[in-house]
Scaffold this motif. Structure first.
Motif, mmCIF file in Angstrom:
data_model
loop_
_atom_site.group_PDB
_atom_site.id
_atom_site.type_symbol
_atom_site.label_atom_id
_atom_site.label_comp_id
_atom_site.label_asym_id
_atom_site.label_seq_id
_atom_site.Cartn_x
_atom_site.Cartn_y
_atom_site.Cartn_z
ATOM 1 N N SER A 1 7.261 3.093 -3.546
ATOM 2 C CA SER A 1 6.772 4.160 -4.419
ATOM 3 C C SER A 1 6.425 3.534 -5.759
ATOM 4 O O SER A 1 6.661 2.344 -5.995
ATOM 5 C CB SER A 1 7.832 5.263 -4.582
ATOM 6 O OG SER A 1 9.038 4.720 -5.117
ATOM 7 N N ASP B 1 0.875 -1.164 0.000
ATOM 8 C CA ASP B 1 0.000 0.000 0.000
ATOM 9 C C ASP B 1 0.913 1.214 0.000
ATOM 10 O O ASP B 1 1.504 1.551 1.033
ATOM 11 C CB ASP B 1 -0.906 -0.015 1.236
ATOM 12 C CG ASP B 1 -1.948 1.100 1.204
ATOM 13 O OD1 ASP B 1 -1.615 2.210 0.728
ATOM 14 O OD2 ASP B 1 -3.067 0.872 1.679
ATOM 15 N N LYS C 1 0.331 4.442 -0.406
ATOM 16 C CA LYS C 1 -0.110 5.601 0.372
ATOM 17 C C LYS C 1 0.207 5.437 1.845
ATOM 18 O O LYS C 1 0.626 6.380 2.521
ATOM 19 C CB LYS C 1 -1.617 5.830 0.167
ATOM 20 C CG LYS C 1 -1.975 6.345 -1.219
ATOM 21 C CD LYS C 1 -3.471 6.631 -1.314
ATOM 22 C CE LYS C 1 -3.826 7.194 -2.685
ATOM 23 N NZ LYS C 1 -5.288 7.487 -2.798
ATOM 24 N N ARG C 2 -0.007 4.237 2.369
ATOM 25 C CA ARG C 2 0.251 3.988 3.791
ATOM 26 C C ARG C 2 1.690 3.565 4.064
ATOM 27 O O ARG C 2 2.062 3.348 5.224
ATOM 28 C CB ARG C 2 -0.695 2.911 4.303
ATOM 29 C CG ARG C 2 -2.163 3.320 4.266
ATOM 30 C CD ARG C 2 -3.033 2.231 4.863
ATOM 31 N NE ARG C 2 -4.441 2.623 4.870
ATOM 32 C CZ ARG C 2 -5.418 1.860 5.364
ATOM 33 N NH1 ARG C 2 -5.127 0.673 5.873
ATOM 34 N NH2 ARG C 2 -6.665 2.281 5.339
ATOM 35 N N GLN C 3 2.476 3.384 2.994
ATOM 36 C CA GLN C 3 3.863 2.926 3.130
ATOM 37 C C GLN C 3 3.936 1.588 3.878
ATOM 38 O O GLN C 3 4.746 1.385 4.769
ATOM 39 C CB GLN C 3 4.721 3.983 3.824
ATOM 40 C CG GLN C 3 5.091 5.156 2.945
ATOM 41 C CD GLN C 3 5.948 4.726 1.735
ATOM 42 O OE1 GLN C 3 7.074 4.260 1.892
ATOM 43 N NE2 GLN C 3 5.388 4.898 0.541
#
Length: 286
Positions: free
Chosen positions: A211, A68, A70-72
């Motif tokens: 990323s 994920d 966005k949540r890293q």
């Protein structure tokens, strides 16, 4: 693969220790019912010694490296495998098994001990999942299996089998990919409409941060499906395409009601994926 003597000795010692408890379980009749299988596992080795035989079967599947962004959150890559052992000429007293994994272009071998379950007096089976960190290098890996087992013949003789399968099969650890696309018009009357799309692959840093990286100069396939992702029929091929050096794809189609499907076919390191682009009143395709 060629094992160092210390590795084989370690496997032998652990196997001998396991046999004592395995023999007790067998004598007590504690046998696990065989797991249901859709089809037999592929045979990867047949080892014969002193009138006994051990047949080793194995299957493994590709693993996806995903996150994920966005949540890293980088998730484990789940490596799924199945191993089966079948003895003839006597009773299988127990088994010590290690599943091995080696990247094609690298020397280090990853080993994981698996606990086999008895399915009869002459057979054992294990289906399981091994979680590897998401920082594992993508690409093609050799999957192997090492087995130490002892077969007890009817006259009480114990015959040791040491089995080493370097390459039972090959699997891929692939990073997740994603295709995003739009269409210039929601008309469905045959007028020209332009599809624009991009493809990206997960990039994983050494520290586990993630990323997206845009894919460039790579092939794609355009097809059409009136029912879309919820009830997909066989999509109708439209044309071969290619993401350009800027990572973008653009093509003109005749507008119609339904779903355009942009497929990225993947590689040994990157997973295949599909982007659905709706045209007309077709809902969200969620």
């Amino acid at each position: 693969m060629s094992l160092h003597s210390t590795s084989r000795s370690s496997l032998l010692r652990r196997g001998l220790v396991a046999l004592a408890s395995a023999t007790a379980l067998l004598a007590g009749g504690l046998v696990v019912a065989p797991a249901a299988q859709a089809k037999p596992l592929p045979v990867v080795d047949v080892h014969e010694r002193q009138g006994t035989k051990v047949t080793t079967s194995m299957y493994a599947s590709n693993a996806l490296i995903y996150a994920d962004v966005k949540r890293q959150e980088l998730y484990p890559a789940e490596f799924r495998y199945s191993v089966g052992l079948k003895a003839t000429g006597g009773t299988m007293l127990g088994a010590e098994v290690e599943v091995t994994l080696q990247k094609i272009d690298r020397e280090p071998i990853r080993k994981r001990t698996v606990v086999m379950k008895r399915t009869s007096s002459t057979s054992m089976f294990k289906r399981g999942v091994i979680n590897f960190t998401g920082t594992i290098a993508p690409g093609t890996y050799r999957v192997g299996v090492e087995v130490f087992t002892v077969i007890r013949k009817a006259d009480g003789t114990r015959v040791r089998h040491l089995i080493d399968v370097n390459e039972a099969q090959r699997v891929r650890f692939q990073r997740m990919t994603q295709v995003d696309g739009t269409i210039s018009s929601q008309a469905t009357d045959g007028r020209p409409a332009r599809i624009n799309a991009t493809a990206k692959v997960l990039r994983v840093a050494d520290d586990g941060s993630v990323s997206w990286l845009r894919l460039r100069s790579t092939p794609a396939i355009l097809s059409f499906d009136p029912d879309g992702p919820n009830e997909p029929e066989r999509p109708v091929f439209v044309r071969d395409l290619k993401f350009g050096s800027d990572g973008r794809l653009s093509t003109v189609v005749e507008s119609r009601k339904g779903w355009w499907k942009v497929t990225y076919p993947g590689t040994s390191k990157y997973a295949d994926t599909v982007g659905w682009i709706g045209q007309g009143d077709v809902g969200c395709g969620c």
